[in-house]
Design a protein around this motif. Structure first.
Motif, short mmCIF file in Angstrom:
data_model
loop_
_atom_site.label_atom_id
_atom_site.label_comp_id
_atom_site.label_asym_id
_atom_site.label_seq_id
_atom_site.Cartn_x
_atom_site.Cartn_y
_atom_site.Cartn_z
N HIS A 193 18.32 63.37 99.57
CA HIS A 193 19.22 63.37 98.42
C HIS A 193 18.50 62.89 97.17
O HIS A 193 17.91 61.81 97.16
CB HIS A 193 20.42 62.47 98.70
CG HIS A 193 21.46 62.50 97.63
ND1 HIS A 193 22.20 61.40 97.26
CD2 HIS A 193 21.90 63.52 96.84
CE1 HIS A 193 23.04 61.74 96.29
NE2 HIS A 193 22.88 63.01 96.03
N ILE A 194 18.53 63.70 96.12
CA ILE A 194 17.99 63.33 94.82
C ILE A 194 19.15 63.42 93.83
O ILE A 194 19.44 64.50 93.30
CB ILE A 194 16.82 64.24 94.41
CG1 ILE A 194 15.71 64.18 95.47
CG2 ILE A 194 16.29 63.83 93.04
CD1 ILE A 194 14.53 65.07 95.19
N PRO A 195 19.85 62.33 93.60
CA PRO A 195 21.04 62.38 92.74
C PRO A 195 20.71 62.82 91.31
O PRO A 195 19.65 62.52 90.78
CB PRO A 195 21.53 60.92 92.75
CG PRO A 195 20.91 60.30 93.94
CD PRO A 195 19.58 60.98 94.11
N HIS A 196 21.65 63.54 90.73
CA HIS A 196 21.58 63.90 89.32
C HIS A 196 22.59 63.03 88.59
O HIS A 196 23.60 62.62 89.16
CB HIS A 196 21.92 65.39 89.13
CG HIS A 196 21.68 65.90 87.76
ND1 HIS A 196 22.61 65.79 86.75
CD2 HIS A 196 20.60 66.54 87.20
CE1 HIS A 196 22.13 66.32 85.64
NE2 HIS A 196 20.92 66.79 85.88
N GLU A 197 22.32 62.73 87.33
CA GLU A 197 23.21 61.84 86.58
C GLU A 197 24.61 62.42 86.41
O GLU A 197 25.58 61.67 86.21
CB GLU A 197 22.61 61.53 85.21
CG GLU A 197 22.39 62.76 84.33
CD GLU A 197 21.77 62.39 83.00
OE1 GLU A 197 21.79 61.19 82.64
OE2 GLU A 197 21.26 63.29 82.31
N LEU A 198 24.72 63.75 86.48
CA LEU A 198 26.02 64.40 86.39
C LEU A 198 26.34 65.06 87.72
O LEU A 198 25.47 65.65 88.35
CB LEU A 198 26.02 65.46 85.28
CG LEU A 198 25.75 64.95 83.86
CD1 LEU A 198 25.66 66.13 82.90
CD2 LEU A 198 26.84 63.98 83.41
N ALA A 199 27.59 64.94 88.14
CA ALA A 199 27.99 65.54 89.41
C ALA A 199 29.37 66.18 89.25
O ALA A 199 30.26 65.60 88.64
CB ALA A 199 28.02 64.50 90.52
N TRP A 200 29.52 67.36 89.80
CA TRP A 200 30.81 68.06 89.78
C TRP A 200 31.75 67.35 90.74
O TRP A 200 31.38 67.00 91.86
CB TRP A 200 30.58 69.51 90.21
CG TRP A 200 31.77 70.41 90.07
CD1 TRP A 200 32.79 70.30 89.19
CD2 TRP A 200 32.04 71.58 90.84
NE1 TRP A 200 33.68 71.34 89.34
CE2 TRP A 200 33.24 72.14 90.36
CE3 TRP A 200 31.37 72.21 91.89
CZ2 TRP A 200 33.79 73.30 90.90
CZ3 TRP A 200 31.92 73.36 92.42
CH2 TRP A 200 33.11 73.90 91.93
N ASP A 201 32.99 67.13 90.31
CA ASP A 201 33.95 66.40 91.13
C ASP A 201 34.16 67.04 92.51
O ASP A 201 34.39 66.33 93.49
CB ASP A 201 35.30 66.31 90.41
CG ASP A 201 35.24 65.44 89.16
OD1 ASP A 201 34.24 64.71 89.01
OD2 ASP A 201 36.17 65.49 88.34
N LEU A 202 34.08 68.36 92.58
CA LEU A 202 34.34 69.04 93.84
C LEU A 202 33.15 68.97 94.80
O LEU A 202 33.24 69.46 95.93
CB LEU A 202 34.72 70.50 93.59
CG LEU A 202 36.00 70.72 92.79
CD1 LEU A 202 36.34 72.20 92.72
CD2 LEU A 202 37.17 69.93 93.37
N GLU A 203 32.05 68.35 94.38
CA GLU A 203 30.88 68.21 95.25
C GLU A 203 30.76 66.80 95.83
O GLU A 203 29.74 66.45 96.41
CB GLU A 203 29.60 68.55 94.48
CG GLU A 203 29.39 70.03 94.23
CD GLU A 203 29.14 70.81 95.51
OE1 GLU A 203 28.36 70.35 96.36
OE2 GLU A 203 29.75 71.88 95.68
N HIS A 204 31.82 66.01 95.71
CA HIS A 204 31.76 64.63 96.20
C HIS A 204 31.78 64.58 97.73
O HIS A 204 32.49 65.34 98.38
CB HIS A 204 32.93 63.81 95.67
CG HIS A 204 33.00 62.43 96.26
ND1 HIS A 204 32.16 61.41 95.88
CD2 HIS A 204 33.80 61.92 97.25
CE1 HIS A 204 32.43 60.33 96.59
NE2 HIS A 204 33.42 60.61 97.41
N ALA A 205 30.98 63.68 98.28
CA ALA A 205 30.98 63.40 99.71
C ALA A 205 30.39 62.02 99.91
O ALA A 205 29.64 61.51 99.06
CB ALA A 205 30.17 64.44 100.50
N ASP A 206 30.73 61.39 101.02
CA ASP A 206 30.19 60.07 101.33
C ASP A 206 28.74 60.18 101.76
O ASP A 206 28.34 61.13 102.44
CB ASP A 206 31.00 59.39 102.43
CG ASP A 206 32.42 59.05 101.99
OD1 ASP A 206 32.61 58.79 100.78
OD2 ASP A 206 33.32 59.06 102.84
N GLU A 207 27.95 59.22 101.38
CA GLU A 207 26.53 59.20 101.73
C GLU A 207 26.35 58.90 103.22
O GLU A 207 26.88 57.90 103.72
CB GLU A 207 25.83 58.12 100.89
CG GLU A 207 24.34 58.11 101.00
CD GLU A 207 23.72 57.09 100.07
OE1 GLU A 207 23.45 55.96 100.52
OE2 GLU A 207 23.52 57.42 98.88
#
Length: 234
Positions: A193-207
């Protein structure tokens, strides 16, 4: 097992994407400022996007149509024609926006390409994803390109079996836990996982922090060091 295949997500992993959606949504909000509060409008647009995913899929076209649908709903079918035209114009501008690769991407891909089977795995509109790949200048660094309608465990099982040695010999690298990481791990691959500073709400998931084959990095440039680390004998 030794990693022989590297899968890379495209949007917000190799190049900027979500930033342009956010900017367009801000413009959309300004167009409808007389009809709805920004937070309410965001919620209605997100609901429309969620409903329309199974119809239009991921990408700019579905987003644009969801904006039009939301504009009609929040104005109770009174949205002016010029507002609809500006929404459509904003969608066209998104399709024409230059591709901006993220830091460390090109040099890292060039470093890895000679030693690994490289696969680009992205979801969304076929035309738009092909356009962005061509504009990025990164296409020649990949052995295979897979543009899929969605990303699930079965997607990675198929791709890494067909283009690689086995899912267990593959590593998926991306910014979305929901689309890139969790399903890849479920398929038996590494998920980086390489997080981006912006994330679409529909792409949320627990790590999946407890998963053995999960790793989290700051940027793509850290991938070579990770590969050297996991290749060392225990």
């Amino acid at each position: 097992m030794k990693v022989t295949t590297l899968g890379f997500d495209a949007d917000d992993t190799l190049w900027e994407n979500e930033r342009f959606f956010k900017l367009t949504e801000e413009r959309f909000t300004e167009l409808l400022v007389d009809f709805a509060e920004p937070e309410h409008l965001h919620e209605r647009l997100l609901a429309a996007e969620r409903r329309n995913l199974k119809i239009y899929g991921f990408g700019i076209k579905g987003f644009t149509l969801s904006m039009v649908e939301t504009a009609i709903e929040v104005t109770e079918e009174r949205v002016p024609a010029h507002v609809i035209e500006q929404i459509l114009s904003a969608g066209r501008e998104m399709h024409a926006h230059p591709v901006e690769t993220l830091p460390y991407v090109r040099e890292t891909l060039e470093q890895l390409a000679p030693d690994y089977r490289m696969v680009l795995i992205t979801k969304g509109d076929l035309f738009d994803q092909e356009r962005k790949l061509a504009a990025s200048g990164l296409g020649e660094l990949f052995d295979a390109v897979e543009i899929v309608s969605d990303k699930m465990a079965a997607t990675y099982t198929r791709i890494f079996s067909e283009t690689g040695d086995d899912p267990a010999c593959a590593m998926m690298i991306g910014n979305s836990l929901k689309s890139d990481i969790v399903p890849a791990i479920e398929a038996g691959s590494w998920g980086v996982h390489i997080p981006h500073e912006l994330a679409w709400d529909l792409e949320h998931a627990d790590e999946p922090a407890e998963a053995e084959y999960f790793r989290k990095l700051k940027n793509v440039g850290e991938v070579p060091a990770l590969l050297r680390e996991i290749s060392q004998p225990a």
